[in-house]
Scaffold this motif. Structure first.
Motif, PDB file in Angstrom:
ATOM      1  N   LEU A   1       0.808  -1.218   0.000  1.00 53.65           N
ATOM      2  CA  LEU A   1       0.000   0.000   0.000  1.00 53.65           C
ATOM      3  C   LEU A   1       0.846   1.275   0.000  1.00 53.65           C
ATOM      4  N   GLY A   2       2.139   1.128   0.238  1.00 54.91           N
ATOM      5  CA  GLY A   2       2.977   2.319   0.391  1.00 54.91           C
ATOM      6  C   GLY A   2       2.850   2.916   1.777  1.00 54.91           C
ATOM      7  N   TRP A   3       2.554   2.057   2.752  1.00 52.24           N
ATOM      8  CA  TRP A   3       2.370   2.525   4.126  1.00 52.24           C
ATOM      9  C   TRP A   3       3.598   2.246   4.981  1.00 52.24           C
ATOM     10  N   GLU A   4       4.758   2.114   4.340  1.00 46.65           N
ATOM     11  CA  GLU A   4       5.962   1.825   5.125  1.00 46.65           C
ATOM     12  C   GLU A   4       6.399   3.034   5.919  1.00 46.65           C
ATOM     13  N   GLU A   5       6.574   4.161   5.192  1.00 42.01           N
ATOM     14  CA  GLU A   5       6.920   5.371   5.941  1.00 42.01           C
ATOM     15  C   GLU A   5       5.644   6.171   6.198  1.00 42.01           C
ATOM     16  N   LEU A   6       5.674   6.898   7.295  1.00 41.99           N
ATOM     17  CA  LEU A   6       4.549   7.719   7.733  1.00 41.99           C
ATOM     18  C   LEU A   6       4.159   8.732   6.659  1.00 41.99           C
ATOM     19  N   ILE A   7       2.865   8.874   6.418  1.00 44.91           N
ATOM     20  CA  ILE A   7       2.357   9.886   5.498  1.00 44.91           C
ATOM     21  C   ILE A   7       1.841  11.055   6.338  1.00 44.91           C
ATOM     22  N   THR A   8       2.210  12.275   5.956  1.00 46.48           N
ATOM     23  CA  THR A   8       1.783  13.441   6.735  1.00 46.48           C
ATOM     24  C   THR A   8       0.676  14.192   6.002  1.00 46.48           C
ATOM     25  N   ALA A   9      -0.211  14.797   6.774  1.00 44.95           N
ATOM     26  CA  ALA A   9      -1.355  15.473   6.171  1.00 44.95           C
ATOM     27  C   ALA A   9      -1.752  16.709   6.954  1.00 44.95           C
ATOM     28  N   ALA A  10      -2.284  17.695   6.209  1.00 45.08           N
ATOM     29  CA  ALA A  10      -2.975  18.819   6.840  1.00 45.08           C
ATOM     30  C   ALA A  10      -4.463  18.560   6.688  1.00 45.08           C
TER      31      ALA A  10
ATOM     32  N   ASP B   1       0.340   5.033  10.074  1.00 44.46           N
ATOM     33  CA  ASP B   1       0.179   5.229   8.645  1.00 44.46           C
ATOM     34  C   ASP B   1       0.060   6.697   8.290  1.00 44.46           C
ATOM     35  N   LEU B   2      -0.764   7.403   9.064  1.00 39.95           N
ATOM     36  CA  LEU B   2      -1.127   8.767   8.719  1.00 39.95           C
ATOM     37  C   LEU B   2      -0.914   9.663   9.934  1.00 39.95           C
ATOM     38  N   ALA B   3      -0.143  10.733   9.754  1.00 40.55           N
ATOM     39  CA  ALA B   3       0.056  11.699  10.846  1.00 40.55           C
ATOM     40  C   ALA B   3      -0.497  13.039  10.412  1.00 40.55           C
ATOM     41  N   ILE B   4      -1.480  13.546  11.145  1.00 37.70           N
ATOM     42  CA  ILE B   4      -2.023  14.854  10.829  1.00 37.70           C
ATOM     43  C   ILE B   4      -1.180  15.896  11.544  1.00 37.70           C
ATOM     44  N   THR B   5      -0.536  16.734  10.735  1.00 30.52           N
ATOM     45  CA  THR B   5       0.463  17.650  11.298  1.00 30.52           C
ATOM     46  C   THR B   5      -0.095  19.040  11.566  1.00 30.52           C
ATOM     47  N   SER B   6      -1.229  19.378  10.931  1.00 29.57           N
ATOM     48  CA  SER B   6      -1.865  20.658  11.253  1.00 29.57           C
ATOM     49  C   SER B   6      -3.334  20.637  10.856  1.00 29.57           C
TER      50      SER B   6
ATOM     51  N   PRO C   1       3.146  19.144   4.076  1.00 31.27           N
ATOM     52  CA  PRO C   1       2.732  17.761   4.296  1.00 31.27           C
ATOM     53  C   PRO C   1       2.544  17.036   2.964  1.00 31.27           C
ATOM     54  N   ASP C   2       2.445  15.712   3.026  1.00 30.14           N
ATOM     55  CA  ASP C   2       2.287  14.912   1.810  1.00 30.14           C
ATOM     56  C   ASP C   2       0.935  15.143   1.146  1.00 30.14           C
ATOM     57  N   LEU C   3      -0.073  15.431   1.949  1.00 29.44           N
ATOM     58  CA  LEU C   3      -1.399  15.598   1.354  1.00 29.44           C
ATOM     59  C   LEU C   3      -2.276  16.491   2.218  1.00 29.44           C
ATOM     60  N   ALA C   4      -3.405  16.915   1.626  1.00 29.27           N
ATOM     61  CA  ALA C   4      -4.387  17.706   2.362  1.00 29.27           C
ATOM     62  C   ALA C   4      -5.699  16.930   2.410  1.00 29.27           C
ATOM     63  N   ILE C   5      -6.308  16.923   3.588  1.00 23.08           N
ATOM     64  CA  ILE C   5      -7.608  16.289   3.768  1.00 23.08           C
ATOM     65  C   ILE C   5      -8.648  17.392   3.789  1.00 23.08           C
ATOM     66  N   LEU C   6      -9.523  17.399   2.777  1.00 22.57           N
ATOM     67  CA  LEU C   6     -10.494  18.479   2.623  1.00 22.57           C
ATOM     68  C   LEU C   6     -11.819  18.115   3.262  1.00 22.57           C
TER      69      LEU C   6
ATOM     70  N   SER D   1      -3.019   6.293  -1.173  1.00 21.05           N
ATOM     71  CA  SER D   1      -1.579   6.086  -1.009  1.00 21.05           C
ATOM     72  C   SER D   1      -1.032   5.192  -2.120  1.00 21.05           C
ATOM     73  N   TYR D   2      -1.874   4.300  -2.618  1.00 15.18           N
ATOM     74  CA  TYR D   2      -1.477   3.476  -3.767  1.00 15.18           C
ATOM     75  C   TYR D   2      -1.266   4.367  -4.989  1.00 15.18           C
TER      76      TYR D   2
END
Lengths: 219, 219
Positions: A79-88, A109-114, A147-152, B203-204
């Motif tokens: 899944l590509g969940w080896e390293e932590l994914i960061t998100a706003a 898997d997922l760290a919400i950074t802000s 961050p790697d991605l944004a959660i809207l 993530s995929y």
DNA sequence: TAGATTGTTAATCGATTAACAATC
DNA sequence: TAGATTGTTAATCGATTAACAATC
């Protein structure tokens, strides 16, 4: 327009459920699992699980199954969940709050950074241990450490404008819970969640069952 | 075990998005829509939309498209959304509250007739205009007027037990947001929403894009 | 040994896509 | 008329399912 089409999404979508069950089994101290067992739990045909697991590249042990720890590792890699994914996370309403509370995802898997919101009543306060920033300051807060991605999780009417600002900021990946299809450049990834889509499947099943008798199952 | 397998779920899942866009266009006073237009909005190939619309049985007008009001009606009929569906919502946490607030679904399609929680701090209070009942009184409240389905927003650990009680009560249909696969009798319909599944696809896609370059698209 | 399971190849099924005629 | 669109049939592609050999 030629587009890169993603394959194996049915398999990918089932993976987190396998993973969740496997982690639970690991916590109970179990060492091995078979496709038959997972299929029974998820109400799937065993061959489906067997094929899914095969995609991760793991080799099992005939007559026994798979080592749970090894399988967990293979699924995470797949899944590509080896390293932590960061998100706003943008929009700390009830949906945003619900996502902040998903400990299923938030383990490794997922760290919400802000977290951002534009409601003055929320800015500066804490929700589930996250401090809420003013959405007006999104660029200033995100630019130093993108961050790697944004959660809207903003209202649908604000989604496109928010996405535009984030794209200008350098964000190239969105998890979009707003009920609109975003206009984005070719190199930007969008995963849209359509809650009403699930409800449509449910009511379609109900319609089906009214004629059929038994409860239908996907696939 | 022979099971009734559901077909056309990809089509069914796209329908609410068409519907939402069509209602918006109708509000703006537009009368006609073409597959090309909807495909452009949703970032799909036009042929996909054409096939989806064809399934509803509508006949269009060559060179023009489809009458919006007629198409809305056909989609509603296709999904089984003609008559109002009633639901009890169990678990008024942030996710439950978010669902109570979806006005997209709650126009004419879904009516939430009662809301339950077991937290004494919530019982008796109102959330988004809904009075919260004590989950202990679920049977007493539901039996006189059984809703079409139950929306499960309880913690995963409580989901199976809650479902069992609702089944004993006569509920035959579940929209399950808890992160467990429910054990239910053959004639009970379950639609499980796996939020982590959407994240897995995202993530995929990211992993894919890292090698590929362009942002991938489903299908 | 017998049986449960993995591993692997082939068959089937359904969804997507292509092609093109019809037509307003 | 020309062009955009629907309607329809056929081709392709990918996911599911079946079948069976291998084996611990």
């Amino acid at each position: 327009m030629k587009r890169l089409k993603l394959q194996n999404t049915p398999t990918v979508r089932r993976m987190p459920t396998y993973l969740h069950k496997l982690l639970e089994m690991q916590n109970r101290g179990e060492k091995f699992v078979s496709t038959t067992y997972l299929a029974g739990y998820m109400n799937l045909e065993p061959i489906v699980v067997k094929k899914d697991i095969a995609r991760t590249g793991i080799t099992g042990i005939r007559r026994i199954g798979y080592r749970i720890d090894e399988l967990i590792e293979h699924i995470n890699r797949y899944l590509g969940w080896e390293e932590l994914i960061t998100a706003a996370l943008i929009g700390a309403g009830s949906l945003g709050t619900a996502i902040l509370g998903f400990n299923d995802l938030r383990e490794d898997d997922l760290a919400i950074t802000s977290v951002f919101d534009s409601d003055p009543a929320k800015i500066g306060r804490e929700v589930r241990g996250y401090r809420i920033f003013d959405a007006a300051e999104m660029e200033a807060v995100l630019r130093p450490q993108l961050p790697d991605l944004a959660i809207l999780c903003v209202p649908s009417a604000a989604a496109q404008e928010t996405a535009d600002r984030l794209i200008a900021c350098g964000i190239r990946c969105f998890w979009n819970f707003a009920n609109v299809c975003l206009r984005v450049p070719d190199d930007v990834i969008v995963q849209r969640e359509v809650i009403a889509g699930g409800f449509a499947v449910l009511s379609y099943k109900m319609k089906y069952a009214r004629s059929g008798g038994l409860a239908p199952v996907e696939h």
